[in-house]
Design a protein around this motif. Sequence first.
Motif, PDB file in Angstrom:
ATOM      1  N   ALA A 116       0.833  -1.201   0.000  1.00 32.29           N
ATOM      2  CA  ALA A 116       0.000   0.000   0.000  1.00 32.29           C
ATOM      3  C   ALA A 116       0.869   1.253   0.000  1.00 32.29           C
ATOM      4  N   ARG A 117       0.322   2.326  -0.549  1.00 29.46           N
ATOM      5  CA  ARG A 117       0.946   3.649  -0.445  1.00 29.46           C
ATOM      6  C   ARG A 117       0.434   4.284   0.841  1.00 29.46           C
ATOM      7  N   VAL A 118       1.350   4.708   1.701  1.00 28.74           N
ATOM      8  CA  VAL A 118       0.981   5.133   3.050  1.00 28.74           C
ATOM      9  C   VAL A 118       1.510   6.527   3.350  1.00 28.74           C
ATOM     10  N   THR A 119       0.645   7.347   3.931  1.00 26.31           N
ATOM     11  CA  THR A 119       1.073   8.614   4.522  1.00 26.31           C
ATOM     12  C   THR A 119       0.708   8.584   6.000  1.00 26.31           C
ATOM     13  N   LEU A 120       1.661   8.933   6.842  1.00 30.03           N
ATOM     14  CA  LEU A 120       1.439   8.952   8.289  1.00 30.03           C
ATOM     15  C   LEU A 120       1.452  10.401   8.760  1.00 30.03           C
ATOM     16  N   TYR A 121       0.405  10.791   9.494  1.00 32.80           N
ATOM     17  CA  TYR A 121       0.299  12.142  10.036  1.00 32.80           C
ATOM     18  C   TYR A 121       0.504  12.097  11.548  1.00 32.80           C
ATOM     19  N   GLU A 122       1.381  12.961  12.043  1.00 31.65           N
ATOM     20  CA  GLU A 122       1.657  13.047  13.474  1.00 31.65           C
ATOM     21  C   GLU A 122       1.638  14.508  13.911  1.00 31.65           C
ATOM     22  N   THR A 123       0.824  14.804  14.931  1.00 28.67           N
ATOM     23  CA  THR A 123       0.702  16.178  15.406  1.00 28.67           C
ATOM     24  C   THR A 123       2.003  16.687  16.010  1.00 28.67           C
ATOM     25  N   HIS A 124       2.670  15.855  16.798  1.00 28.28           N
ATOM     26  CA  HIS A 124       3.898  16.249  17.480  1.00 28.28           C
ATOM     27  C   HIS A 124       5.047  16.366  16.489  1.00 28.28           C
ATOM     28  N   HIS A 125       6.104  17.023  16.907  1.00 26.96           N
ATOM     29  CA  HIS A 125       7.247  17.160  15.993  1.00 26.96           C
ATOM     30  C   HIS A 125       8.106  15.916  15.947  1.00 26.96           C
ATOM     31  N   THR A 126       7.880  14.964  16.869  1.00 25.95           N
ATOM     32  CA  THR A 126       8.583  13.690  16.829  1.00 25.95           C
ATOM     33  C   THR A 126       7.571  12.556  16.893  1.00 25.95           C
ATOM     34  N   LEU A 127       7.997  11.391  16.428  1.00 30.89           N
ATOM     35  CA  LEU A 127       7.144  10.215  16.467  1.00 30.89           C
ATOM     36  C   LEU A 127       7.252   9.535  17.832  1.00 30.89           C
ATOM     37  N   GLY A 128       6.333   8.616  18.091  1.00 34.20           N
ATOM     38  CA  GLY A 128       6.443   7.800  19.283  1.00 34.20           C
ATOM     39  C   GLY A 128       5.227   7.793  20.182  1.00 34.20           C
ATOM     40  N   GLY A 129       4.458   8.885  20.231  1.00 31.13           N
ATOM     41  CA  GLY A 129       3.304   8.907  21.120  1.00 31.13           C
ATOM     42  C   GLY A 129       3.728   8.641  22.551  1.00 31.13           C
ATOM     43  N   ARG A 130       3.001   7.748  23.227  1.00 28.57           N
ATOM     44  CA  ARG A 130       3.342   7.425  24.604  1.00 28.57           C
ATOM     45  C   ARG A 130       4.590   6.553  24.713  1.00 28.57           C
TER      46      ARG A 130
END
Length: 404
Positions: free
Chosen positions: A19-33
């Motif tokens: 699949a072609r994937v785009t990931l959106y993240e609000t924070h300036h870095t990945l990882g969440g909790r």
Amino acid sequence: MGGGFAGLTAAITAAEAGARVTLYETHHTLGGRARTAEGPYRTNEGPHALYNGGPHWAWLAQRGLIGPLAPLPPLEAARLRLHHRGALRRTPPFAMLKLLRPRRGRTGGNAPVDVDFLTWATDQAGEEAARAAANYSAVALFHHDPGSLSAAFVQERLRRATKLPPEAHYPRGGWASVIDRMAARAWNLGVRMETRSRVDSLDALTGTGTGAGAGTGTGTGTGPIIVATSLDAARRLLGDDSLTWPSGRTALLDLALRTRRGDPFAVSDLDAPGWIERFTAQDRTLAPAGEQLLQGQFPIGPQESRADGVARAEHLLDLGFPGWRDRVTWRREATANGRTGAVDPVGSTWRDRPAVDRGDGVYLAGDQVAAPGVLSEVSFNSALAAVSLALGRRSRNTLDLKHA
């Protein structure tokens, strides 16, 4: 949507399927909790460990994403202390051991779903052992009253948390090291990652040509969308008031202390839910030389404040780390509200939580949705289920919810 453990798992799995994937993240870095703080004190958002008994361990290992682990030295492992009847002890109440392993026969075996843990465990081992076991299980629950939850739900977590040899492992450098490897894997698979990219409505994605794939239509005009955020954020985003499920509310305390020999590896409160762990016992890179990093979690009830939880933490520190106040070099307090995973009330199981498939090509992933597992395993399993449903096919990496 969401670049935490669930979002990255979904992105990698979908990209591996073509699949072609785009990931959106609000924070300036990945990882969440699963982020690890930058700076001299490499803290997680509350005590974190990676359990090797779940499917996510094999999935990460197959892709070389676990990386170096920080083993707990045997001497340190022996320094687990238990707070019971107002004093620190080396062993739990003997009757509590009856609740830690499966037993055969009329009175043993698996705990029921439709009875609370305290009632069931009291029948098995007596009230004192039942309360001690319930409070110990909070290390994997982050809930102020584990005994009130489904007996089956608590028993599974209690057994996983006390299993020998231990299932808990620690990625060297904190969870961020795992997240960094997952992000690199996603990038190499062609996943487009948009950080500092807040999405307030699915309509904002209309016409972008992105999403978690391109096989089925959605109401937004894009491919399938996987919402890998907290349940609260998903409820606001999707405008769906049914997206609720109970979780924990927990006071978090992080401390750096000047090193002193003889400090315990961890202190578990059996008189009330609470846990303090010295993370530099297994990974000295988490704090500067000559300092120890402690992280504690103390669940608090609806009418309690963070100060109430911190007061309990300080009492446990007084017992387990004498003179700790004179050794403090850094301190931080926080409250985790609804950010520690789902808890199942009496009469419910993971199947009763909000469904992964929300219809119209939208799918949920995270630690409070309908997927099995303990702690981060729920996020992982829901991510695989979401990708499987989004792409309309199954593979050896997908989760069969009918048989999980």
